[in-house]
Design an enzyme around this catalytic site. Structure first.
Site, PDB file in Angstrom:
ATOM      1  N   ASP A 123      -5.653   7.459  -5.464  1.00 34.30           N
ATOM      2  CA  ASP A 123      -5.930   8.868  -5.154  1.00 34.30           C
ATOM      3  C   ASP A 123      -6.810   8.970  -3.896  1.00 34.30           C
ATOM      4  OD1 ASP A 123      -6.086  11.614  -5.479  1.00 34.30           O
ATOM      5  OD2 ASP A 123      -7.273  11.557  -7.331  1.00 34.30           O
TER       6      ASP A 123
ATOM      7  N   ASP B 280       0.857  -1.187   0.000  1.00 31.51           N
ATOM      8  CA  ASP B 280       0.000   0.000   0.000  1.00 31.51           C
ATOM      9  C   ASP B 280       0.894   1.239   0.000  1.00 31.51           C
ATOM     10  OD1 ASP B 280      -1.667   2.117   0.635  1.00 31.51           O
ATOM     11  OD2 ASP B 280      -2.661   1.077   2.298  1.00 31.51           O
ATOM     12  N   ILE B 281       0.739   2.077  -0.988  1.00 32.65           N
ATOM     13  CA  ILE B 281       1.651   3.222  -1.117  1.00 32.65           C
ATOM     14  C   ILE B 281       1.468   4.223   0.018  1.00 32.65           C
ATOM     15  CG2 ILE B 281       0.246   4.723  -2.604  1.00 32.65           C
ATOM     16  CD1 ILE B 281       2.962   5.050  -4.235  1.00 32.65           C
TER      17      ILE B 281
ATOM     18  N   GLY C  85      -5.349   1.442 -13.424  1.00 33.04           N
ATOM     19  CA  GLY C  85      -6.613   1.122 -12.758  1.00 33.04           C
ATOM     20  C   GLY C  85      -7.764   1.709 -13.546  1.00 33.04           C
TER      21      GLY C  85
ATOM     22  N   TYR D  27      -7.920   4.179 -15.351  1.00 38.33           N
ATOM     23  CA  TYR D  27      -7.548   4.669 -16.688  1.00 38.33           C
ATOM     24  C   TYR D  27      -7.220   3.548 -17.681  1.00 38.33           C
ATOM     25  CZ  TYR D  27      -7.595   9.607 -15.202  1.00 38.33           C
ATOM     26  OH  TYR D  27      -7.963  10.865 -14.780  1.00 38.33           O
TER      27      TYR D  27
HETATM   28  N1  AR6 Z   1      -1.366   1.613  -3.017  1.00 37.56           N
HETATM   29  C1  AR6 Z   1      -0.785   1.286  -4.194  1.00 37.56           C
HETATM   30  N2  AR6 Z   1      -1.473   1.082  -5.325  1.00 37.56           N
HETATM   31  C2  AR6 Z   1      -2.810   1.208  -5.276  1.00 37.56           C
HETATM   32  C3  AR6 Z   1      -3.503   1.555  -4.097  1.00 37.56           C
HETATM   33  C4  AR6 Z   1      -2.721   1.755  -2.926  1.00 37.56           C
HETATM   34  N3  AR6 Z   1      -3.270   2.089  -1.765  1.00 37.56           N
HETATM   35  N4  AR6 Z   1      -4.837   1.602  -4.385  1.00 37.56           N
HETATM   36  C5  AR6 Z   1      -4.972   1.291  -5.690  1.00 37.56           C
HETATM   37  N5  AR6 Z   1      -3.754   1.038  -6.241  1.00 37.56           N
HETATM   38  P1  AR6 Z   1      -5.995   3.980 -10.094  1.00 37.56           P
HETATM   39  P2  AR6 Z   1      -5.355   5.427 -12.594  1.00 37.56           P
HETATM   40  C6  AR6 Z   1      -3.383   0.661  -7.594  1.00 37.56           C
HETATM   41  O1  AR6 Z   1      -7.348   3.662 -10.571  1.00 37.56           O
HETATM   42  O2  AR6 Z   1      -5.585   4.213 -13.407  1.00 37.56           O
HETATM   43  C7  AR6 Z   1      -8.703   7.976  -9.605  1.00 37.56           C
HETATM   44  O3  AR6 Z   1     -10.077   8.082  -9.386  1.00 37.56           O
HETATM   45  C8  AR6 Z   1      -4.455   0.060  -8.495  1.00 37.56           C
HETATM   46  O4  AR6 Z   1      -4.623  -1.314  -8.186  1.00 37.56           O
HETATM   47  O5  AR6 Z   1      -5.811   4.422  -8.677  1.00 37.56           O
HETATM   48  O6  AR6 Z   1      -4.158   6.264 -12.878  1.00 37.56           O
HETATM   49  C9  AR6 Z   1      -8.066   9.319  -9.963  1.00 37.56           C
HETATM   50  O7  AR6 Z   1      -8.707  10.387  -9.310  1.00 37.56           O
HETATM   51  C10 AR6 Z   1      -3.851   0.270  -9.876  1.00 37.56           C
HETATM   52  O8  AR6 Z   1      -2.912  -0.754 -10.175  1.00 37.56           O
HETATM   53  O9  AR6 Z   1      -5.301   5.153 -10.993  1.00 37.56           O
HETATM   54  C11 AR6 Z   1      -8.266   9.379 -11.448  1.00 37.56           C
HETATM   55  O10 AR6 Z   1      -9.544   9.862 -11.794  1.00 37.56           O
HETATM   56  C12 AR6 Z   1      -3.061   1.566  -9.724  1.00 37.56           C
HETATM   57  O11 AR6 Z   1      -3.014   1.835  -8.298  1.00 37.56           O
HETATM   58  C13 AR6 Z   1      -8.132   7.953 -11.889  1.00 37.56           C
HETATM   59  O12 AR6 Z   1      -8.488   7.162 -10.763  1.00 37.56           O
HETATM   60  C14 AR6 Z   1      -3.680   2.768 -10.423  1.00 37.56           C
HETATM   61  O13 AR6 Z   1      -5.097   2.708 -10.336  1.00 37.56           O
HETATM   62  C15 AR6 Z   1      -6.705   7.615 -12.257  1.00 37.56           C
HETATM   63  O14 AR6 Z   1      -6.661   6.310 -12.755  1.00 37.56           O
END
Ligand code: AR6
Length: 177
Positions: A40, A16-17, A125, A127
């Site tokens: 986020d 978890d980041i 995720g 996106y």
């Molecule tokens: N720690 C590390 N990685 C994580 C965590 C965490 N706590 N939670 C999720 N991930 P995403 P995007 C991973 O959707 O695709 C948001 O609503 C997740 O499993 O968070 O860049 C923003 O506001 C995935 O592999 O980001 C934007 O609107 C990765 O983080 C949109 O989502 C990215 O997933 C951005 O989409």
């Protein structure tokens, strides 16, 4: 927690980041910088309202760019909010935009004298960027940056699930054989 040390400066962990103690953690934000789901949402929940307060004053952020705030209640002193591309099939400049947001995050870290930084898997995720392709872009960009910029001592990729961890571990073998 799974961990793979890849070079003296780069490591992959599954976790978890929001719990990382690097100087900065990177957020996968959207261009409003006003919060969202996924990583986020987790960062704003863990870091508290001070981060959103600062974000409101930044005036948003274009895809391919990044902006910095303090870390609020997080262990990390800073959050670098990076905006990745929405994946639309791969021929709309997505790889370039994804590389740019990693590069900009690292540049901002250097400008602030930071030495350690943790990235999530940006864009893979909500996106919908295919994680194996995104992993190659991310690792290649970081490798190129570190070759010219010795100030960064550690880049940690924090992958939330096993699939992402394995995708990055595989890409790593290609890029740092
Ligand atoms: N720690 C590390 N990685 C994580 C965590 C965490 N706590 N939670 C999720 N991930 P995403 P995007 C991973 O959707 O695709 C948001 O609503 C997740 O499993 O968070 O860049 C923003 O506001 C995935 O592999 O980001 C934007 O609107 C990765 O983080 C949109 O989502 C990215 O997933 C951005 O989409």
């Amino acid at each position: 927690m799974k961990r793979a040390v890849l070079s003296s400066q780069v490591e992959l962990v599954q976790g978890d980041i929001t719990r990382q103690d690097t100087d900065a953690i990177v957020n996968a934000a959207n261009s409003s910088l006003l919060g969202g789901g996924g990583v986020d949402g987790a960062i704003h929940r863990a870091g508290g309202p001070a981060i959103l307060e600062e974000c409101r004053r930044l005036g948003g952020c274009a895809a391919g760019d990044a902006k910095i705030t303090t870390g609020g209640n997080l262990k990390a002193r800073y959050v670098i909010h990076a905006v990745g591309p929405v994946y639309r099939g791969g021929s709309s400049g997505e790889a370039d935009l994804l590389a740019r947001c990693y590069r900009r995050s690292l540049e901002i870290a250097v400008e602030h004298g930071l030495r350690t930084i943790a990235f999530p898997s940006i864009s893979t995720g909500a996106y919908r960027y295919p994680v194996r392709e995104a992993a190659r872009v991310a690792l290649r960009t970081v490798k190129e940056f570190l070759e010219t910029q010795p100030a960064i001592q550690l880049v940690r990729f924090v992958l939330f699930d096993e699939t992402a961890f394995h995708a990055y571990a595989e890409a790593m073998e290609e890029i740092w054989p």
